[in-house]
Write a protein that holds these residues in place. Structure first.
Motif, PDB file in Angstrom:
ATOM      1  N   ARG A   1       0.837  -1.201   0.000  1.00  0.00           N
ATOM      2  CA  ARG A   1       0.000   0.000   0.000  1.00  0.00           C
ATOM      3  C   ARG A   1       0.881   1.264   0.000  1.00  0.00           C
ATOM      4  N   GLN A   2       1.944   1.248   0.802  1.00  0.00           N
ATOM      5  CA  GLN A   2       2.834   2.404   0.884  1.00  0.00           C
ATOM      6  C   GLN A   2       3.606   2.594  -0.429  1.00  0.00           C
ATOM      7  N   ARG A   3       3.837   1.504  -1.124  1.00  0.00           N
ATOM      8  CA  ARG A   3       4.601   1.607  -2.382  1.00  0.00           C
ATOM      9  C   ARG A   3       3.801   2.280  -3.500  1.00  0.00           C
ATOM     10  N   LEU A   4       2.508   2.482  -3.251  1.00  0.00           N
ATOM     11  CA  LEU A   4       1.681   3.190  -4.252  1.00  0.00           C
ATOM     12  C   LEU A   4       1.849   4.701  -4.156  1.00  0.00           C
ATOM     13  N   LYS A   5       2.648   5.134  -3.205  1.00  0.00           N
ATOM     14  CA  LYS A   5       2.812   6.582  -2.996  1.00  0.00           C
ATOM     15  C   LYS A   5       3.321   7.278  -4.253  1.00  0.00           C
ATOM     16  N   ASN A   6       2.918   8.537  -4.393  1.00  0.00           N
ATOM     17  CA  ASN A   6       3.269   9.333  -5.571  1.00  0.00           C
ATOM     18  C   ASN A   6       3.455  10.768  -5.076  1.00  0.00           C
ATOM     19  N   CYS A   7       4.528  11.423  -5.476  1.00  0.00           N
ATOM     20  CA  CYS A   7       4.689  12.789  -4.967  1.00  0.00           C
ATOM     21  C   CYS A   7       5.100  13.796  -6.030  1.00  0.00           C
ATOM     22  N   LEU A   8       4.818  15.042  -5.697  1.00  0.00           N
ATOM     23  CA  LEU A   8       5.193  16.182  -6.533  1.00  0.00           C
ATOM     24  C   LEU A   8       6.211  16.986  -5.722  1.00  0.00           C
ATOM     25  N   ILE A   9       7.384  17.200  -6.290  1.00  0.00           N
ATOM     26  CA  ILE A   9       8.411  17.980  -5.582  1.00  0.00           C
ATOM     27  C   ILE A   9       8.553  19.329  -6.275  1.00  0.00           C
ATOM     28  N   LEU A  10       8.424  20.379  -5.496  1.00  0.00           N
ATOM     29  CA  LEU A  10       8.473  21.739  -6.040  1.00  0.00           C
ATOM     30  C   LEU A  10       9.645  22.516  -5.459  1.00  0.00           C
ATOM     31  N   ASP A  11      10.228  23.362  -6.291  1.00  0.00           N
ATOM     32  CA  ASP A  11      11.239  24.300  -5.812  1.00  0.00           C
ATOM     33  C   ASP A  11      10.950  25.640  -6.496  1.00  0.00           C
ATOM     34  N   SER A  12      11.629  26.685  -6.048  1.00  0.00           N
ATOM     35  CA  SER A  12      11.310  27.995  -6.618  1.00  0.00           C
ATOM     36  C   SER A  12      11.868  28.158  -8.035  1.00  0.00           C
ATOM     37  N   GLU A  13      13.098  27.650  -8.268  1.00  0.00           N
ATOM     38  CA  GLU A  13      13.735  27.833  -9.584  1.00  0.00           C
ATOM     39  C   GLU A  13      14.220  26.491 -10.132  1.00  0.00           C
ATOM     40  N   PRO A  14      14.335  26.390 -11.457  1.00  0.00           N
ATOM     41  CA  PRO A  14      14.811  25.122 -12.020  1.00  0.00           C
ATOM     42  C   PRO A  14      16.248  24.825 -11.600  1.00  0.00           C
ATOM     43  N   TYR A  15      16.519  23.585 -11.251  1.00  0.00           N
ATOM     44  CA  TYR A  15      17.876  23.065 -10.931  1.00  0.00           C
ATOM     45  C   TYR A  15      18.524  23.676  -9.683  1.00  0.00           C
ATOM     46  N   ARG A  16      17.822  24.529  -8.962  1.00  0.00           N
ATOM     47  CA  ARG A  16      18.398  25.135  -7.759  1.00  0.00           C
ATOM     48  C   ARG A  16      18.678  24.060  -6.708  1.00  0.00           C
ATOM     49  N   TYR A  17      17.753  23.061  -6.609  1.00  0.00           N
ATOM     50  CA  TYR A  17      17.857  22.016  -5.576  1.00  0.00           C
ATOM     51  C   TYR A  17      19.181  21.255  -5.670  1.00  0.00           C
ATOM     52  N   GLN A  18      19.793  21.237  -6.870  1.00  0.00           N
ATOM     53  CA  GLN A  18      21.036  20.466  -7.035  1.00  0.00           C
ATOM     54  C   GLN A  18      22.166  21.018  -6.169  1.00  0.00           C
ATOM     55  N   LYS A  19      22.019  22.282  -5.755  1.00  0.00           N
ATOM     56  CA  LYS A  19      23.069  22.897  -4.936  1.00  0.00           C
ATOM     57  C   LYS A  19      22.950  22.541  -3.457  1.00  0.00           C
ATOM     58  N   PHE A  20      21.755  22.094  -3.015  1.00  0.00           N
ATOM     59  CA  PHE A  20      21.626  21.812  -1.578  1.00  0.00           C
ATOM     60  C   PHE A  20      21.048  20.436  -1.264  1.00  0.00           C
ATOM     61  N   ILE A  21      20.501  19.733  -2.269  1.00  0.00           N
ATOM     62  CA  ILE A  21      19.948  18.392  -1.999  1.00  0.00           C
ATOM     63  C   ILE A  21      20.126  17.545  -3.271  1.00  0.00           C
ATOM     64  N   SER A  22      21.390  17.371  -3.652  1.00  0.00           N
ATOM     65  CA  SER A  22      21.702  16.754  -4.941  1.00  0.00           C
ATOM     66  C   SER A  22      21.302  15.271  -5.006  1.00  0.00           C
ATOM     67  N   ASP A  23      21.076  14.624  -3.843  1.00  0.00           N
ATOM     68  CA  ASP A  23      20.683  13.206  -3.854  1.00  0.00           C
ATOM     69  C   ASP A  23      19.348  12.967  -4.560  1.00  0.00           C
ATOM     70  N   ILE A  24      18.533  14.007  -4.703  1.00  0.00           N
ATOM     71  CA  ILE A  24      17.243  13.790  -5.391  1.00  0.00           C
ATOM     72  C   ILE A  24      17.315  14.202  -6.860  1.00  0.00           C
ATOM     73  N   SER A  25      18.531  14.282  -7.400  1.00  0.00           N
ATOM     74  CA  SER A  25      18.689  14.705  -8.804  1.00  0.00           C
ATOM     75  C   SER A  25      17.944  13.806  -9.788  1.00  0.00           C
ATOM     76  N   GLY A  26      17.755  12.535  -9.426  1.00  0.00           N
ATOM     77  CA  GLY A  26      17.051  11.630 -10.332  1.00  0.00           C
ATOM     78  C   GLY A  26      15.559  11.893 -10.389  1.00  0.00           C
ATOM     79  N   GLN A  27      15.046  12.686  -9.454  1.00  0.00           N
ATOM     80  CA  GLN A  27      13.596  12.947  -9.399  1.00  0.00           C
ATOM     81  C   GLN A  27      13.266  14.123 -10.325  1.00  0.00           C
ATOM     82  N   ASP A  28      11.986  14.237 -10.608  1.00  0.00           N
ATOM     83  CA  ASP A  28      11.524  15.318 -11.454  1.00  0.00           C
ATOM     84  C   ASP A  28      11.064  16.465 -10.548  1.00  0.00           C
ATOM     85  N   ILE A  29      11.857  17.520 -10.451  1.00  0.00           N
ATOM     86  CA  ILE A  29      11.518  18.643  -9.566  1.00  0.00           C
ATOM     87  C   ILE A  29      10.955  19.779 -10.425  1.00  0.00           C
TER      88      ILE A  29
END
Lengths: 53, 206
Positions: free
Chosen positions: B101-129
């Motif tokens: 049941r938990q594996r059915l989870k689905n999420c939307l990850i938002l940030d203010s600007e494109p590719y900004r997250y790579q500077k502070f949370i690069s482990d989620i680079s494979g996700q679609d932000i």
């Protein structure tokens, strides 16, 4: 081809405790919506009249 | 599969007053699309350990919206706020290690600007932000389109229609609050979702 119409969403209002009196809120908000709609209708009517003149 | 789990959306976003407009746009869109918004603000129980409360809510939600844009340094401590990335990690871990049941989870990850997250949370680079550029209108579009694909069984309004509903709701909220001696920006989460839900049902009936 047969088309299947998807059911339109139903808005869920969770039953969680809040601070406002919900009955009073409902009355106040309906009154505000009613007044706004009447105002918009009146404006549209005046616009039509101006256009016709 | 309980319908409640399927349509519950965990909202992990800044509760800071500078982000209220984005948070409210997000919550309103979730409700207008027929889903149930859940977040840590929904219960105010001082006896409950905060992280336990979060575990409970994450477990009960199939869907999650994570806005990681609030990473500025706190002026008082000169340290960043890490609650949002932590809660995103809890959600991803629940999906990865949880039961079917938990594996059915689905999420939307938002940030203010494109590719900004790579500077502070690069482990989620494979996700679609997705960048929201701090625009409520864009948040509505992103959340609506994601919910549309997350549950194909129900029809949701267009983003343009949701924006119109949201604008008229914001316009009517102020005078309603004034009549009752309240301040629109100070409504607690549970009151805001009641007001938004009641509004959506009312305009659907008129």
């Amino acid at each position: 081809m047969k088309t299947v119409k998807k059911p339109y969403r139903e808005v869920i209002i969770p039953r969680r405790p809040g601070l406002i009196d919900r009955a009073k809120w409902r009355r106040a908000m309906r009154e505000v919506i009613k007044q706004r709609l009447e105002g918009e209708r009146e404006q549209r009517g005046q616009g039509k009249l101006a256009h016709a003149a | 599969m309980p319908a409640k789990y399927h349509r519950s959306v965990f909202i992990n976003a800044p509760f800071d007053h500078t982000h209220w407009d984005l948070f409210h746009a997000m919550v309103f869109t979730v409700m207008d699309c027929g889903f149930e918004p859940r977040c840590a603000l929904e219960s105010d129980d001082g006896s409950q350990v905060r992280i336990e409360k979060l575990f409970g809510i994450v477990e009960q939600c199939r869907l999650g919206i994570h806005d990681i844009s609030y990473t500025a340094l706190d002026p008082a401590t000169a340290l960043p706020r890490f609650n949002m990335p932590l809660e995103l990690g809890i959600f991803l871990a629940a999906k990865h290690y949880g039961n079917p049941r938990q594996r059915l989870k689905n999420c939307l990850i938002l940030d203010s600007e494109p590719y900004r997250y790579q500077k502070f949370i690069s482990d989620i680079s494979g996700q679609d932000i997705r960048p929201h550029q701090r625009q409520p209108r864009l948040i509505i579009q992103l959340v609506r389109n994601w919910l549309r694909s997350a549950d194909k069984k129900i029809a949701v309004p267009s983003d343009a229609a949701i924006w119109l509903h949201y604008e008229s709701f914001r316009r009517d909220l102020e005078p309603t609050c004034r009549r009752l001696g309240l301040q629109a920006d100070n409504l607690i989460f549970n009151d805001f979702i009641f007001a938004a839900g009641d509004y959506l049902r009312t305009i659907a009936a008129t």
